[in-house]
Design an enzyme around this catalytic site. Sequence first.
Site, PDB file in Angstrom:
ATOM      1  N   GLU A  60       0.808  -1.214   0.000  1.00 40.01           N
ATOM      2  CA  GLU A  60       0.000   0.000   0.000  1.00 40.01           C
ATOM      3  C   GLU A  60       0.847   1.271   0.000  1.00 40.01           C
ATOM      4  O   GLU A  60       0.376   2.352   0.349  1.00 40.01           O
ATOM      5  CB  GLU A  60      -0.951  -0.021   1.197  1.00 40.01           C
ATOM      6  CG  GLU A  60      -1.936  -1.175   1.153  1.00 40.01           C
ATOM      7  CD  GLU A  60      -2.729  -1.330   2.441  1.00 40.01           C
ATOM      8  OE1 GLU A  60      -3.666  -0.540   2.629  1.00 40.01           O
ATOM      9  OE2 GLU A  60      -2.417  -2.221   3.245  1.00 40.01           O
ATOM     10  N   SER A  99      -6.563  -2.391   1.634  1.00 41.80           N
ATOM     11  CA  SER A  99      -6.627  -1.995   0.220  1.00 41.80           C
ATOM     12  C   SER A  99      -7.013  -3.138  -0.696  1.00 41.80           C
ATOM     13  O   SER A  99      -6.763  -3.098  -1.901  1.00 41.80           O
ATOM     14  CB  SER A  99      -5.290  -1.387  -0.248  1.00 41.80           C
ATOM     15  OG  SER A  99      -5.115  -0.112   0.323  1.00 41.80           O
ATOM     16  N   TYR A 148      -8.943   3.153  -5.900  1.00 41.02           N
ATOM     17  CA  TYR A 148      -8.000   4.247  -6.111  1.00 41.02           C
ATOM     18  C   TYR A 148      -7.921   4.749  -7.545  1.00 41.02           C
ATOM     19  O   TYR A 148      -7.046   5.529  -7.872  1.00 41.02           O
ATOM     20  CB  TYR A 148      -6.609   3.811  -5.618  1.00 41.02           C
ATOM     21  CG  TYR A 148      -6.637   3.430  -4.157  1.00 41.02           C
ATOM     22  CD1 TYR A 148      -6.939   4.381  -3.183  1.00 41.02           C
ATOM     23  CD2 TYR A 148      -6.409   2.124  -3.746  1.00 41.02           C
ATOM     24  CE1 TYR A 148      -7.000   4.043  -1.850  1.00 41.02           C
ATOM     25  CE2 TYR A 148      -6.462   1.769  -2.402  1.00 41.02           C
ATOM     26  CZ  TYR A 148      -6.758   2.737  -1.471  1.00 41.02           C
ATOM     27  OH  TYR A 148      -6.815   2.402  -0.144  1.00 41.02           O
ATOM     28  N   ARG A 152     -11.941   4.053  10.457  1.00 41.68           N
ATOM     29  CA  ARG A 152     -12.969   3.805   9.450  1.00 41.68           C
ATOM     30  C   ARG A 152     -13.367   2.346   9.542  1.00 41.68           C
ATOM     31  O   ARG A 152     -12.518   1.461   9.562  1.00 41.68           O
ATOM     32  CB  ARG A 152     -12.442   4.088   8.041  1.00 41.68           C
ATOM     33  CG  ARG A 152     -13.536   4.050   6.959  1.00 41.68           C
ATOM     34  CD  ARG A 152     -12.966   3.764   5.581  1.00 41.68           C
ATOM     35  NE  ARG A 152     -12.542   2.377   5.435  1.00 41.68           N
ATOM     36  CZ  ARG A 152     -11.338   2.000   5.001  1.00 41.68           C
ATOM     37  NH1 ARG A 152     -10.419   2.895   4.689  1.00 41.68           N
ATOM     38  NH2 ARG A 152     -11.040   0.716   4.895  1.00 41.68           N
ATOM     39  N   ASP A 191     -15.692  -0.748   7.897  1.00 38.10           N
ATOM     40  CA  ASP A 191     -16.374  -1.226   6.692  1.00 38.10           C
ATOM     41  C   ASP A 191     -17.499  -2.170   7.088  1.00 38.10           C
ATOM     42  O   ASP A 191     -17.294  -3.088   7.890  1.00 38.10           O
ATOM     43  CB  ASP A 191     -15.381  -1.935   5.772  1.00 38.10           C
ATOM     44  CG  ASP A 191     -14.268  -1.009   5.305  1.00 38.10           C
ATOM     45  OD1 ASP A 191     -14.511   0.214   5.256  1.00 38.10           O
ATOM     46  OD2 ASP A 191     -13.164  -1.505   5.001  1.00 38.10           O
ATOM     47  N   GLU A 237     -14.541  -5.025   8.924  1.00 40.23           N
ATOM     48  CA  GLU A 237     -13.239  -4.727   9.523  1.00 40.23           C
ATOM     49  C   GLU A 237     -13.159  -3.244   9.868  1.00 40.23           C
ATOM     50  O   GLU A 237     -13.953  -2.437   9.373  1.00 40.23           O
ATOM     51  CB  GLU A 237     -12.095  -5.102   8.579  1.00 40.23           C
ATOM     52  CG  GLU A 237     -12.140  -4.392   7.249  1.00 40.23           C
ATOM     53  CD  GLU A 237     -11.117  -4.943   6.267  1.00 40.23           C
ATOM     54  OE1 GLU A 237     -10.115  -4.252   6.035  1.00 40.23           O
ATOM     55  OE2 GLU A 237     -11.328  -6.052   5.732  1.00 40.23           O
ATOM     56  N   ASN A 265     -10.304   0.020  10.169  1.00 35.40           N
ATOM     57  CA  ASN A 265      -9.002   0.503   9.727  1.00 35.40           C
ATOM     58  C   ASN A 265      -8.552   1.644  10.638  1.00 35.40           C
ATOM     59  O   ASN A 265      -9.273   2.627  10.794  1.00 35.40           O
ATOM     60  CB  ASN A 265      -9.125   0.981   8.271  1.00 35.40           C
ATOM     61  CG  ASN A 265      -7.802   1.224   7.612  1.00 35.40           C
ATOM     62  OD1 ASN A 265      -7.002   2.021   8.083  1.00 35.40           O
ATOM     63  ND2 ASN A 265      -7.568   0.552   6.499  1.00 35.40           N
ATOM     64  N   GLY A 293      -7.431   5.584   4.419  1.00 35.97           N
ATOM     65  CA  GLY A 293      -6.879   6.325   3.294  1.00 35.97           C
ATOM     66  C   GLY A 293      -7.369   7.763   3.314  1.00 35.97           C
ATOM     67  O   GLY A 293      -8.527   8.041   3.644  1.00 35.97           O
TER      68      GLY A 293
END
Length: 316
Positions: free
Chosen positions: A17, A153, A223, A262, A264, A277, A279, A283
């Site tokens: 990443e 990612s 991305y 963050r 998900d 999950e 984070n 990002g």
Amino acid sequence: MADLDRVLVLAGGLSPEHEVSVHSGRSVAEALRRLGVEVQVTDVDSGLLDRLAADPPQVVFPVLHGSAGEDGAIREVLELVGVPYVGARPDSCRLAYTKPAAKALLAEKGVRVPRGAALPKSAFHDLGAPALLDRLADRLGLPLFVKPDRGGSAFGATPVTSVSDLSAALVSCFAYSDSALVEEQVQGTELAIGVLDTGDGPVALPPVEIVPDGGVYDYAARYTAGRTEFFCPARLDESVVAAATEVALTAHRTLGLRDFSRTDIIVDADGEAIFLETNVAPGLTETSTFPMAAAAAGLDFAVVCRELAHQAYLRG
């Protein structure tokens, strides 16, 4: 805020990443500079400790993704050096980064998580891959989702619709991790929910609904501009949004996180929020969901970055 005038942004790293981290670091640096903060951006290398000792910054803002950046290692180093930093502490990072552990903790809190199994590469070698693959499919059903038990990612993450595809998915997964998390593939609306705490307790930002053009939110979809549609706030009933944001807040608290995170989530056809999950280093690029959610909440991303850095500075 006048006391804060010098921040070191850590970006890059050696994980897959790397490029995402570089872009995130650039976004944070540009945002802070717009507010008059002096910012240096550096990678993690053999000279980092010498730089920190010779010219210690007031605050370090890590935006390292993947291993070292999110597994707590670099934050352990910053603790040893005694430099304040933005984000979760090492022990909390380790919990969030290890997906099976995070899932287990959230399940204990009554949050629904996908059924699954975490197995090391050695298990398939020692026990016989064909038999183990058949047992996974029988136990969990199809479709499945295979991903590394650590990382982000979507590297090494693959949806599986048949037993014959399961072996290839595991090979891809093991290129990024020595252990695989094989889960039931939950169908529904995919959400990314940022949580922000600038001193008054964690607050959930508006959920971002994610609609990738190919149906899978993989690295390219994440991305590459134009590959994914984002809706913020999500196109869901208020009661469903409230339940989903509560899951994100529960994750943030349960994992002992601080500053920002963050989570998900998938919302299924019945409106139930299912934890995937969390984070600890979301990002922060131009296509990332955390800045998008902050904007939807009426927040200036630059001000958010400065407040997080200032908060870390006050922690000392």
